[in-house]
Design an enzyme around this catalytic site. Structure first.
Site, PDB file in Angstrom:
ATOM      1  N   TYR A  81       0.863  -1.184   0.000  1.00  0.00           N
ATOM      2  CA  TYR A  81       0.000   0.000   0.000  1.00  0.00           C
ATOM      3  C   TYR A  81       0.899   1.234   0.000  1.00  0.00           C
ATOM      4  O   TYR A  81       1.838   1.319   0.796  1.00  0.00           O
ATOM      5  CB  TYR A  81      -0.883  -0.008   1.248  1.00  0.00           C
ATOM      6  CG  TYR A  81      -1.756   1.226   1.400  1.00  0.00           C
ATOM      7  CD1 TYR A  81      -2.792   1.479   0.500  1.00  0.00           C
ATOM      8  CD2 TYR A  81      -1.536   2.135   2.431  1.00  0.00           C
ATOM      9  CE1 TYR A  81      -3.587   2.607   0.633  1.00  0.00           C
ATOM     10  CE2 TYR A  81      -2.336   3.270   2.575  1.00  0.00           C
ATOM     11  CZ  TYR A  81      -3.353   3.488   1.672  1.00  0.00           C
ATOM     12  OH  TYR A  81      -4.148   4.618   1.795  1.00  0.00           O
ATOM     13  N   ASP A 135       9.510   3.166  -0.306  1.00  0.00           N
ATOM     14  CA  ASP A 135       8.425   3.833   0.428  1.00  0.00           C
ATOM     15  C   ASP A 135       8.626   3.558   1.919  1.00  0.00           C
ATOM     16  O   ASP A 135       8.232   2.523   2.447  1.00  0.00           O
ATOM     17  CB  ASP A 135       7.076   3.306  -0.071  1.00  0.00           C
ATOM     18  CG  ASP A 135       5.915   3.991   0.643  1.00  0.00           C
ATOM     19  OD1 ASP A 135       6.163   4.820   1.541  1.00  0.00           O
ATOM     20  OD2 ASP A 135       4.748   3.685   0.302  1.00  0.00           O
ATOM     21  N   LYS A 146       4.236   9.592   8.505  1.00  0.00           N
ATOM     22  CA  LYS A 146       3.987   9.001   9.832  1.00  0.00           C
ATOM     23  C   LYS A 146       4.967   9.478  10.911  1.00  0.00           C
ATOM     24  O   LYS A 146       4.829  10.559  11.444  1.00  0.00           O
ATOM     25  CB  LYS A 146       3.990   7.487   9.705  1.00  0.00           C
ATOM     26  CG  LYS A 146       2.827   7.018   8.793  1.00  0.00           C
ATOM     27  CD  LYS A 146       2.455   5.596   9.045  1.00  0.00           C
ATOM     28  CE  LYS A 146       1.482   5.097   7.992  1.00  0.00           C
ATOM     29  NZ  LYS A 146       0.187   4.730   8.481  1.00  0.00           N
TER      30      LYS A 146
END
Ligand code: PLP
Length: 444
Positions: free
Chosen positions: A149, A252, A280
């Protein structure tokens, strides 16, 4: 300490009220009744490793805002930084010293970051990384992996959710399953889809598609099917194949960045990406995304009639930048990462011991600050297909619902992962083991 949750009347009333004005009563399906049976627990405040819900029940939080809260809740240093910064103006959408200070610290920690561009979310960062890669290579296709994702940008939304294994096709010809309605099918024409963690599979894919790929994008540790580390040498081989074909390697690190090592998984595994993306933990609870890499690539963002466009009113948001700088200072303190790893490894060992004693077919996978529990009879889960075929996500959900009753806060979604922050203590992981012991006893 017995931590039995007594009642959730206020949570239930609030959730009912929320139905009137919010779709499903929440702002993301992952927070609502699709995941939390009986509706979500409405959280009202947090401090350190703890959160309290609308009924005043206390929990030890191991979800930590999907990994954003690497410093736990309301870290005193960050609270004072925000208060001070807020009093002098939240954001100017203009150049500030705050963004310079954040970027300097970022570069010191992430070796591949010659320069950095801040955005507001991980999704914005991956979107920009792909645009940069396409502009830099002059190619449009890119390789993404099953089960990875990268945010909710259209072309990434292929096989990011789990499905019954019978629907997946073969590893050589994976079924292409969009994760969302509303995406023009042609969007996926440029996406090459492959299984992850399998060197032979990527060698095949690069042989066929290598020269047409702008990029290969990968999570270094697969973190959206729980926690699946790369097989030894896998990321290095991916790096070699991308270089051989002139495709850019986009790492990522939205989940892994600043978590496993100061320089993220690229430092931990010793692999140098062309572009990496962050979010994050970088913002310690404030919304942030970042794209980092060499000038030769990121300079394409410079103003010109052939630039790669990246605008954003809130890019480099002043409050966020102040928090980022303070957060990175805190993370740079000696001993931070060894302690994160030690507490995480203690939590993992404690859980493994509980499952062993209860003779549960369950494994705890991952290491240090991030891990996941799989109810499975396999020794390890290596990829998306393993996850879809062998993981009993329903049992995990029941287990976590029991833990919620024991004062442990975690999402019942097996696709996420347990997070250790700098606020967690030995006592927290001991309490987790005791709660897991009671939850196992009640698990049919
Ligand atoms: C690996 C990865 N990349 C990108 C994103 C998107 O980040 P955000 O939710 O901040 O848009 C996520 C979110 O969970 C993620 O796990």
């Amino acid at each position: 300490m017995t931590r039995h949750t007594i009642h959730r009347t206020s949570s239930q009333q609030l959730f009912e009220r929320a139905q009137q004005s919010l779709v499903e009563g929440v702002n993301s399906p992952s927070r609502g009744a699709a995941v939390y049976s009986g509706g979500p627990i409405m959280l009202e405040r947090g401090r350190g490793s703890r959160v309290w819900d609308a009924d005043g029940n206390e929990y030890i939080d191991f979800m930590m805002s999907f990994g954003a809260l690497l410093q736990g809740h309301a870290h005193p240093k960050l609270v004072s930084v925000v208060n001070e910064a807020m009093a002098s103006g939240s954001h100017f959408a203009a150049a500030t010293s705050a963004e310079v200070e954040a970027a300097e610290r970022f570069r010191r920690m992430v070796p591949s970051a010659e320069v950095v561009r801040f955005a507001n979310t991980g999704s914005e960062a991956t979107m920009l990384a792909l645009r940069l890669a396409r502009a830099h290579t002059g190619r449009t296709k890119f390789l993404k992996f099953e089960g990875h994702y990268h945010g909710w940008y259209d072309p990434f939304l292929l096989n990011a959710h789990s499905h019954p294994v019978a629907e997946l096709g073969t590893p050589e010809h994976p079924a292409r399953i969009p994760d969302s309605e509303g995406i023009p099918p042609a969007t996926f024409d440029d996406v090459v889809l492959a299984p992850w963690n399998d060197v032979a599979a990527i060698e095949r894919v690069f042989q066929k598609h290598g020269p047409e790929l702008a990029a290969v994008i990968t999570e270094p540790i697969m973190a959206n099917m729980g926690c699946i580390p790369p097989r030894e040498g896998y990321l290095q081989r991916l790096r070699e194949l991308a270089s051989e074909c002139g495709a850019l390697l986009i790492l990522d690190e939205v989940v892994t960045g600043f978590r496993y090592a100061p320089g993220g998984c690229q430092e931990y595994y010793g692999v140098k990406p062309d572009i990496s993306t962050f979010g994050k933990a970088l913002g310690a609870g404030f919304p942030v995304g970042a794209v980092a890499g060499p000038r030769a690539i990121l300079d394409r963002l410079r103003w010109s009639d052939r630039m790669v466009l990246h605008y954003g009113t809130f890019n480099g948001h002043r409050l966020t930048m102040k928090v980022v700088a303070a957060n990175l200072d805190l993370l740079s303190a000696p001993g931070t990462y060894p302690r994160l790893h030690a507490i995480g490894n203690a939590a993992i060992a404690g859980l493994r011991d509980v499952f062993r004693r209860h003779k549960m077919k369950a494994i705890v996978q991952g290491f240090g600050p991030m891990f996941q529990i799989y109810f499975t009879d396999r020794d390890a889960i290596h990829d998306y297909r393993d996850y879809c075929a062998y993981v009993d996500a329903g049992r995990y959900s029941r287990f976590v619902h029991s833990l919620l009753e024991e004062g442990i806060y975690m999402t019942p979604s097996n696709g996420l992962h347990w997070i250790i922050s700098t606020a967690h203590t030995e006592a927290d992981v001991e309490a987790l083991a005791q709660a897991a012991d009671r939850a196992c006893a009640g698990l049919a």
